[in-house]
Structures are given as C-alpha cells and as structure tokens.
Design a protein around this motif. Structure first.
Motif, PDB file in Angstrom:
ATOM      1  N   TRP A  26      -8.236  -5.505  -1.988  1.00  0.00           N
ATOM      2  CA  TRP A  26      -7.384  -4.455  -2.560  1.00  0.00           C
ATOM      3  C   TRP A  26      -8.067  -3.730  -3.721  1.00  0.00           C
ATOM      4  O   TRP A  26      -7.483  -3.481  -4.773  1.00  0.00           O
ATOM      5  CB  TRP A  26      -6.037  -5.045  -3.005  1.00  0.00           C
ATOM      6  CG  TRP A  26      -5.421  -5.910  -1.952  1.00  0.00           C
ATOM      7  CD1 TRP A  26      -5.075  -5.549  -0.676  1.00  0.00           C
ATOM      8  CD2 TRP A  26      -5.098  -7.301  -2.062  1.00  0.00           C
ATOM      9  NE1 TRP A  26      -4.546  -6.617   0.006  1.00  0.00           N
ATOM     10  CE2 TRP A  26      -4.542  -7.711  -0.824  1.00  0.00           C
ATOM     11  CE3 TRP A  26      -5.191  -8.241  -3.089  1.00  0.00           C
ATOM     12  CZ2 TRP A  26      -4.108  -9.017  -0.587  1.00  0.00           C
ATOM     13  CZ3 TRP A  26      -4.762  -9.533  -2.864  1.00  0.00           C
ATOM     14  CH2 TRP A  26      -4.222  -9.909  -1.627  1.00  0.00           C
TER      15      TRP A  26
ATOM     16  N   PHE B 211       0.844  -1.197   0.000  1.00  0.00           N
ATOM     17  CA  PHE B 211       0.000   0.000   0.000  1.00  0.00           C
ATOM     18  C   PHE B 211       0.880   1.247   0.000  1.00  0.00           C
ATOM     19  O   PHE B 211       1.732   1.427   0.867  1.00  0.00           O
ATOM     20  CB  PHE B 211      -0.903  -0.010   1.236  1.00  0.00           C
ATOM     21  CG  PHE B 211      -1.693   1.256   1.415  1.00  0.00           C
ATOM     22  CD1 PHE B 211      -2.598   1.670   0.456  1.00  0.00           C
ATOM     23  CD2 PHE B 211      -1.534   2.032   2.566  1.00  0.00           C
ATOM     24  CE1 PHE B 211      -3.332   2.842   0.619  1.00  0.00           C
ATOM     25  CE2 PHE B 211      -2.265   3.186   2.741  1.00  0.00           C
ATOM     26  CZ  PHE B 211      -3.166   3.595   1.766  1.00  0.00           C
TER      27      PHE B 211
ATOM     28  N   GLU C  25      -6.074  -4.442  -7.341  1.00  0.00           N
ATOM     29  CA  GLU C  25      -4.651  -4.417  -7.667  1.00  0.00           C
ATOM     30  C   GLU C  25      -4.286  -5.536  -8.646  1.00  0.00           C
ATOM     31  O   GLU C  25      -4.933  -6.588  -8.688  1.00  0.00           O
ATOM     32  CB  GLU C  25      -3.824  -4.562  -6.399  1.00  0.00           C
ATOM     33  CG  GLU C  25      -4.007  -3.431  -5.395  1.00  0.00           C
ATOM     34  CD  GLU C  25      -3.268  -2.154  -5.788  1.00  0.00           C
ATOM     35  OE1 GLU C  25      -2.610  -2.129  -6.847  1.00  0.00           O
ATOM     36  OE2 GLU C  25      -3.348  -1.177  -5.018  1.00  0.00           O
TER      37      GLU C  25
END
Length: 210
Positions: free
Chosen positions: A166, A38, A115
C-alpha cells in the motif's frame, strides 16, 4: 501501463534459498494492522524530500497506472522464514521514478511511505537496483488488497518487510533514519543472505549514526 503476459515457470531448487529459509508454496498474507480501503479519487503517489529540483512530484492513480510497465522475476523472502520463489512482478521500476523525479546528489537513503504512516528505509543503491519495482501485478494478475493493491514495493535482495504494501510515496534523504520495523528491533539493512533479521546483529555502519 501495458498488460502483463502469462508465462510458465519451473519449480525452484531448495538450494536457492537464503540460510534459515523454507520454501513456501502459495502466498501467505502477512501484515500489521488492517487492510486499507482504496479510494481512487484520493490516491496519490508522491516523491518528496531532497529532490534535485527541490519540488514535490505527484501522480494520481491514473497517471501512475500510465507509467511504463515492466516485469521482474524475483523471489520474496519473509523474515518469518518462508520464501516464495520465481514470482513475476509487474509494475513501475523504481529507476523509472528516480528518472522522473531525480534525487539531489547527496541523497544516500530513501524512506518508502505507505498507508497508516507505515515506513521502511532503504539505501539508495538498493532502491535504484534494476530489480526493485513498484508492483501492481503478480504473475499477470492484479494484486489483491490483502497483498498490497494498488501498489507494493518489491526489493528482491532484501527481506520482504523492506518492501511495504500500500505504498503512497518516497522521501529522499541525505542521512539514514529507521523506518517502522527498524525502530521496533528489526535489522536496518535486512539482507536475507546474511540473515540480517534483528537490530542486535547490526555491525558498525549498518544503522544510522547516533
């Protein structure tokens, strides 16, 4: 977002589980590929595609974290046949995102992007359910990186793969198309109560038109 509060829960009855599922105590880590790192200064949540105004809508991490915080008590049913029940998920309801960035009238599905280009398609009705939430917390605690921090989607009425970890954005679509796991043999809808696990079980209307 407001701060979550702790609460007490009763142990669920096994009879509450969808067919073929077993009660899981604890929360196994399940995902494909590595855990992304992150980077707050680069993080952005986007809504794009067939928006009502034709524009892309974006929030950085601070802006997303400032959106109204809500909680949903809901189960998590994994297609691998474990079920974690009665968890409290805290975060931003999907309906809040829809209100802030409305879809065009002819939108029928969304693609939720995460992601590494991971994706999952959902019917718009499942996405706007009052129990669908972009979770940042579980049981009053921030999600860990392994479980999807900073944001994962929880869609309680569907198998857990339909709610990616994510998450980075939502694409509004006027026609359905398959996401990552749906392209690899998983059911396009993913209803655990009907055991919609694999694409060979699909009936006419369950998947995109060829």
């Amino acid at each position: 977002m407001g701060q979550p509060e702790s609460r007490e829960r009763q142990e669920p009855e096994v009879s509450e589980l969808p067919p073929g599922q077993r009660l899981q105590r604890g929360w196994p880590v399940t995902h494909y590929g590595p855990v992304p790192k992150f980077r707050q200064e680069r993080w952005e949540f986007r809504v794009f595609g067939a928006t009502a105004d034709g524009d892309k809508h974006c929030w950085n991490h601070g802006e997303f974290s400032a959106l109204p915080f809500s909680t949903v008590v809901a189960d998590l049913h994994c297609v691998t046949k474990f079920s974690m029940v009665g968890a409290e998920w805290g975060g931003v309801p999907a309906r809040t995102i829809v209100e802030l960035a409305p879809p065009a009238p002819d939108v029928t599905h969304v693609m939720v992007w995460a992601e590494y280009g991971f994706s999952s398609n959902l019917r718009i009705a499942d996405f706007v359910s009052d129990r669908t939430i972009f979770a940042t917390h579980k049981d009053g605690e921030l999600l860990t990186a392994e479980h999807g921090f900073p944001v994962r989607l929880i869609v309680p009425q569907l198998y857990a793969w339909k709610g990616p970890k994510w998450v980075r954005g939502v694409e509004y679509m006027t026609a359905d198309r398959r996401g990552f796991w749906e392209e690899r043999g998983y059911h396009n809808v993913g209803d655990p109560w009907s055991e919609q696990r694999y694409s060979y079980q699909e009936l006419p209307g369950d998947g995109p038109e060829l």
